[in-house]
Design an enzyme around this catalytic site. Structure first.
Site, PDB file in Angstrom:
ATOM      1  CG  ASP A  13      -1.666   1.244   1.337  1.00  0.00           C
ATOM      2  OD1 ASP A  13      -2.417   1.398   0.255  1.00  0.00           O
ATOM      3  OD2 ASP A  13      -1.704   1.830   2.573  1.00  0.00           O
ATOM      4  CB  SER A  14       0.078   4.889  -0.502  1.00  0.00           C
ATOM      5  OG  SER A  14      -0.997   4.889   0.662  1.00  0.00           O
ATOM      6  CE1 TYR A  45       2.297   5.364  -3.498  1.00  0.00           C
ATOM      7  CE2 TYR A  45       0.936   3.378  -4.037  1.00  0.00           C
ATOM      8  CZ  TYR A  45       2.141   3.856  -3.791  1.00  0.00           C
ATOM      9  OH  TYR A  45       3.329   3.179  -3.776  1.00  0.00           O
ATOM     10  N   GLY A  46      -3.067   8.861  -3.695  1.00  0.00           N
ATOM     11  CA  GLY A  46      -4.535   9.389  -4.097  1.00  0.00           C
ATOM     12  C   GLY A  46      -4.512  10.583  -5.164  1.00  0.00           C
ATOM     13  CB  CYS A  77      -3.076   0.609  -2.480  1.00  0.00           C
ATOM     14  SG  CYS A  77      -3.057   2.317  -3.099  1.00  0.00           S
ATOM     15  CG  ASN A  78      -9.480   0.651  -2.768  1.00  0.00           C
ATOM     16  OD1 ASN A  78     -10.407   0.210  -3.024  1.00  0.00           O
ATOM     17  ND2 ASN A  78      -9.013   0.780  -1.446  1.00  0.00           N
ATOM     18  CD  GLU A 156       0.208   7.079   5.655  1.00  0.00           C
ATOM     19  OE1 GLU A 156       1.301   6.917   6.150  1.00  0.00           O
ATOM     20  OE2 GLU A 156      -0.378   5.860   5.182  1.00  0.00           O
ATOM     21  CB  CYS A 188      -9.474   5.004   0.601  1.00  0.00           C
ATOM     22  SG  CYS A 188      -7.613   5.380   1.312  1.00  0.00           S
ATOM     23  CB  THR A 189      -6.653   0.081   2.327  1.00  0.00           C
ATOM     24  OG1 THR A 189      -5.666   0.753   1.932  1.00  0.00           O
ATOM     25  CG2 THR A 189      -7.112  -1.256   1.156  1.00  0.00           C
ATOM     26  CG  HIS A 190      -4.914   5.076   4.408  1.00  0.00           C
ATOM     27  ND1 HIS A 190      -4.181   4.366   3.198  1.00  0.00           N
ATOM     28  CD2 HIS A 190      -3.710   5.557   5.043  1.00  0.00           C
ATOM     29  CE1 HIS A 190      -3.234   4.599   3.126  1.00  0.00           C
ATOM     30  NE2 HIS A 190      -2.555   5.218   4.463  1.00  0.00           N
TER      31      HIS A 190
HETATM   32  N1  DGL Z   1      -4.720   3.170   0.925  1.00  0.00           N
HETATM   33  C1  DGL Z   1      -4.670   3.710  -0.453  1.00  0.00           C
HETATM   34  C2  DGL Z   1      -6.147   3.456  -1.258  1.00  0.00           C
HETATM   35  O1  DGL Z   1      -6.720   2.615  -0.851  1.00  0.00           O
HETATM   36  C3  DGL Z   1      -3.812   4.867  -1.043  1.00  0.00           C
HETATM   37  C4  DGL Z   1      -4.127   6.326  -0.150  1.00  0.00           C
HETATM   38  C5  DGL Z   1      -3.345   7.422  -0.669  1.00  0.00           C
HETATM   39  O2  DGL Z   1      -2.114   6.845  -0.549  1.00  0.00           O
HETATM   40  O3  DGL Z   1      -3.662   8.162  -1.047  1.00  0.00           O
HETATM   41  O4  DGL Z   1      -6.358   4.045  -2.219  1.00  0.00           O
END
Ligand code: DGL
Length: 277
Positions: A13-14, A45-46, A77-78, A156, A188-190
């Site tokens: 993931d990011s 990453y978004g 990570c989505n 984060e 989003c996994t976060h």
């Molecule tokens: N956890 C990630 C996702 O599921 C990435 C979030 C990010 O880094 O912006 O999209």
């Protein structure tokens, strides 16, 4: 490189978000080894262009598959799933599992009214991946898809239910409240780490769905179908269930990854290795 049964499962993931998926995989498949890479040096990453995220995803996949010998890769990570799932599947011989389809399966099963929402990063929502996946999974679901810039940064930083997170969530989720969705997919996994806040804002009647458990079930199914699952070895000499090992790698600050990661995942994250590209 052919996958071997004794290899670990690889996951990335990011940053910390994929730990929601790691937790589910560790709980469901305790005999398996796991290598988790959090690209905290380059999160989020978004907001990045999808081709840049795809480049990062391939670089990480080469590290996990070619250097660490993982037998299956979970894109936890989505945003990276939206950017690179197909090209990773084309490029690598190991099975590659993303989080979008498992999440949509859970969403479609959970809704009663058919009015559903998904929240995710700008990259994920703008890619249209969820809109396509929901249309393929259900003829009558009405989907509202909302980008939520800023949520990942709160996670984060380890900030999950402050007043500021509530203010942002109230503003970003208002269209989903107006649309009267009965189910909201955390795309989003976060975001599962913000569940308390999201629940406060959406109200108790709205079901929050995360892709973590469904992804873990998909990992189990694929390993078993391909004959790559490690046999559950039962109890060790002391009577405890025997466990695989989990290793963690970060491209960012190791102390922060260990500290926040342990709070989020649990005691399996006792140390992290620093990776510099
Ligand atoms: N956890 C990630 C996702 O599921 C990435 C979030 C990010 O880094 O912006 O999209």
């Amino acid at each position: 490189m052919e996958p071997v049964r004794d290899g670990p499962i690889g996951m990335f993931d990011s940053g910390f978000g994929g730990l929601t998926v790691a937790r589910a995989v560790i709980d469901l498949l305790p005999a398996e080894d796991l290598v988790y890479l959090g690209d905290t040096g380059r999160y989020p990453y978004g907001p990045r262009p999808l081709d840049e995220v795809a480049r990062f995803a391939h670089q990480i996949a080469r590290e996990l598959v070619e250097r660490r010998g993982v037998k299956l890769l979970v894109v936890a990570c989505n945003t990276a799933s939206a950017a690179a799932l197909d090209s990773l599947r084309d490029r690598f011989e190991v099975p590659v599992i993303g989080v979008i389809e498992p999440g949509v399966t859970a969403l479609v099963q959970a809704t009663v009214t058919g009015r559903v929402g998904v929240v995710g990063t700008v990259g994920t929502i703008n890619s249209g991946a969820y809109q396509r996946a929901v249309a393929a999974a259900s003829d009558d679901a009405e989907l509202i898809a909302l980008a939520c810039p800023g949520f990942v940064e709160f996670v984060e930083r380890g900030e999950f239910d402050s007043e500021q997170v509530h203010v942002l969530a109230r503003a970003l989720l208002e269209p989903a409240r107006e649309a009267k969705v009965d189910t909201l997919l955390l795309g989003c996994t976060h975001y599962p780490y913000l569940a308390r806040t999201l629940n406060d804002v959406m109200g108790r009647d709205v079901v929050l769905v995360s892709s973590a458990d469904e992804t873990a079930f998909e990992v189990r199914r694929v390993l078993s179908d391909l004959g790559l699952a490690r046999p559950a070895t039962g109890a060790d000499a002391s009577g405890r269930a025997s466990c695989g090992r989990a290793e963690f790698i970060t491209t960012g600050d190791v102390n922060w990854f260990e500290e926040l990661g342990r709070r989020l995942l649990g005691p399996e994250l006792d140390r992290a290795e620093k990776l510099s590209w």
